[in-house]
Design a protein around this motif. Structure first.
Motif, short mmCIF file in Angstrom:
data_model
loop_
_atom_site.label_atom_id
_atom_site.label_comp_id
_atom_site.label_asym_id
_atom_site.label_seq_id
_atom_site.Cartn_x
_atom_site.Cartn_y
_atom_site.Cartn_z
N THR A 25 -8.55 4.40 13.46
CA THR A 25 -9.52 4.18 12.38
C THR A 25 -9.20 5.03 11.15
O THR A 25 -9.94 5.00 10.17
CB THR A 25 -10.97 4.50 12.84
OG1 THR A 25 -11.09 5.90 13.09
CG2 THR A 25 -11.32 3.72 14.10
N ASP A 26 -8.08 5.75 11.18
CA ASP A 26 -7.72 6.66 10.10
C ASP A 26 -6.32 6.32 9.57
O ASP A 26 -5.36 6.29 10.35
CB ASP A 26 -7.76 8.10 10.59
CG ASP A 26 -7.39 9.10 9.52
OD1 ASP A 26 -6.22 9.53 9.49
OD2 ASP A 26 -8.26 9.43 8.69
N ASP A 27 -6.20 6.08 8.26
CA ASP A 27 -4.92 5.68 7.67
C ASP A 27 -3.82 6.71 7.92
O ASP A 27 -2.71 6.36 8.34
CB ASP A 27 -5.08 5.49 6.16
CG ASP A 27 -5.97 4.33 5.79
OD1 ASP A 27 -6.46 3.63 6.72
OD2 ASP A 27 -6.19 4.09 4.59
N GLU A 28 -4.10 7.97 7.65
CA GLU A 28 -3.09 9.01 7.78
C GLU A 28 -2.65 9.19 9.24
O GLU A 28 -1.47 9.43 9.52
CB GLU A 28 -3.61 10.32 7.21
CG GLU A 28 -3.82 10.29 5.70
CD GLU A 28 -4.26 11.62 5.15
OE1 GLU A 28 -4.41 12.58 5.95
OE2 GLU A 28 -4.45 11.73 3.92
N SER A 29 -3.60 9.07 10.17
CA SER A 29 -3.27 9.23 11.58
C SER A 29 -2.35 8.11 12.05
O SER A 29 -1.39 8.35 12.80
CB SER A 29 -4.55 9.24 12.42
OG SER A 29 -4.27 9.49 13.78
N VAL A 30 -2.61 6.88 11.59
CA VAL A 30 -1.75 5.76 11.96
C VAL A 30 -0.36 5.93 11.37
O VAL A 30 0.66 5.73 12.05
CB VAL A 30 -2.39 4.43 11.50
CG1 VAL A 30 -1.38 3.28 11.61
CG2 VAL A 30 -3.63 4.13 12.32
N ALA A 31 -0.29 6.31 10.10
CA ALA A 31 1.01 6.52 9.46
C ALA A 31 1.81 7.60 10.18
O ALA A 31 3.03 7.46 10.39
CB ALA A 31 0.82 6.90 8.00
N ALA A 32 1.13 8.67 10.59
CA ALA A 32 1.81 9.75 11.30
C ALA A 32 2.31 9.27 12.67
O ALA A 32 3.41 9.65 13.10
CB ALA A 32 0.87 10.93 11.48
N ALA A 33 1.52 8.43 13.34
CA ALA A 33 1.93 7.91 14.65
C ALA A 33 3.16 7.03 14.53
O ALA A 33 4.10 7.13 15.33
CB ALA A 33 0.78 7.14 15.29
N VAL A 34 3.17 6.16 13.51
CA VAL A 34 4.34 5.29 13.29
C VAL A 34 5.58 6.14 13.02
O VAL A 34 6.65 5.90 13.59
CB VAL A 34 4.08 4.31 12.14
CG1 VAL A 34 5.35 3.55 11.77
CG2 VAL A 34 2.98 3.32 12.52
N SER A 35 5.43 7.15 12.17
CA SER A 35 6.57 8.03 11.86
C SER A 35 7.07 8.76 13.10
O SER A 35 8.28 8.91 13.32
CB SER A 35 6.16 9.05 10.79
OG SER A 35 5.86 8.42 9.58
N GLN A 36 6.13 9.22 13.94
CA GLN A 36 6.51 9.93 15.16
C GLN A 36 7.28 9.01 16.11
O GLN A 36 8.29 9.41 16.70
CB GLN A 36 5.26 10.47 15.87
CG GLN A 36 5.57 11.20 17.17
CD GLN A 36 4.31 11.72 17.84
OE1 GLN A 36 3.27 11.87 17.21
NE2 GLN A 36 4.39 11.98 19.13
N ILE A 37 6.82 7.77 16.24
CA ILE A 37 7.50 6.82 17.14
C ILE A 37 8.90 6.51 16.63
O ILE A 37 9.87 6.47 17.40
CB ILE A 37 6.66 5.54 17.27
CG1 ILE A 37 5.33 5.84 17.98
CG2 ILE A 37 7.43 4.46 18.04
CD1 ILE A 37 4.31 4.73 17.89
N ILE A 38 9.04 6.30 15.31
CA ILE A 38 10.36 6.03 14.74
C ILE A 38 11.28 7.23 14.92
O ILE A 38 12.47 7.10 15.25
CB ILE A 38 10.24 5.65 13.25
CG1 ILE A 38 9.53 4.30 13.10
CG2 ILE A 38 11.60 5.62 12.58
CD1 ILE A 38 10.27 3.13 13.72
#
Length: 262
Positions: free
Chosen positions: A60-73
């Motif tokens: 539900t949080d934009d920054e948290s999702v962006a950080a998760a995508v970056s971490q996975i990549i």
């Protein structure tokens, strides 16, 4: 197994329920699977078990999702499939539903999927991957005592269609429309919310006359649908006929819906 070797599949809400069944199905197929959940306690933190990894994030949080995508990549170098599984239902009479309930269901069932899809789309374009939205039969029709849920899932259906026609040509979009999925807590999950709405409201599907789907079987169907790059998975398939009737004759469709009710 070979088809999924070295492929990375991400599942939101993958720590329990149907999400866990999806994680297990892809892990069994040979993929590297990343399960996203809000609480670190659900996975013991950002950990791993075999070919299943976990990442803590708040969808539900934009920054948290962006950080998760970056971490996975960063950890896995690619994303081949992203499955938006997070969702929530409700039991409430139409006239009693509040704006806050509509806002809450729109955030959980719709905006989380939009937020995650937009964040991961550039990576799926690089991998010619798939984006999956887990909907419901209620995404295509109305039903009593679940109006905020129906509304949010209709929005998700529209977004999935837009992805099909506007996302990069090499990105596959799948919209899954299942009936009620069997759960261990099915008999008690909505009991408190259903007080005064009748016995049918507390049942899975809020009283729809459809047998509960086996979550493991449905998860395997999703794996196959992605392999075939199908645009939709509607289960049971006979629901497609009802959807067509609703488009051609809303009056007849509404009558048939009432016949399906318990």
């Amino acid at each position: 197994m070979e088809q999924w070797k070295d492929k990375v599949v991400v599942v939101t809400g993958g720590s329990a329920g149907f999400g866990k069944a999806i994680v297990d199905a892809f892990a069994a197929a040979g993929a590297t699977v990343v399960s996203i959940s809000r609480s670190p306690d659900e996975h013991g933190g950002n950990g791993e078990r075999g070919n299943v990894f976990s990442v803590q994030a708040d969808v539900t949080d934009d920054e948290s999702v962006a950080a998760a995508v970056s971490q996975i990549i960063q950890q896995h170098e690619r994303i081949d499939v992203w499955i938006n599984n997070v969702g929530q239902s409700i039991r409430v009479a139409f006239e009693a539903a509040t704006m806050e309930q509509y806002r809450q269901l729109m955030e959980i069932n719709f905006y989380t999927a939009v937020r995650c899809s937009l964040a991961v789309l550039p990576h799926l374009e690089k991998s010619s991957g798939s984006i999956v939205q887990i909907g419901t039969l209620a995404a295509r029709t109305g039903w009593k005592n679940i109006a905020p849920y129906v509304t949010s899932k209709h929005a998700l259906s529209g977004f999935a269609h837009q992805l099909r026609i506007e996302s990069p040509d090499n990105v596959h979009s799948l919209f899954v429309c299942p009936g009620p999925i069997r759960r261990d807590d099915a008999a008690t999950r909505y009991k408190a919310q259903s007080n005064g709405l009748g016995d049918a409201a507390s049942t899975p599907g809020a009283g729809v006359k459809i047998s509960g789907l086996d979550p493991e079987w449905l998860a395997r169907r999703i794996v196959t649908s992605i392999e075939k790059r199908q645009p939709e998975l509607v289960v049971p398939a006979k629901a497609r006929l009802l959807f067509s009737i609703l488009q051609l004759s809303p009056r007849l469709g509404d009558w048939l819906l009432r016949k399906f009710a318990s």
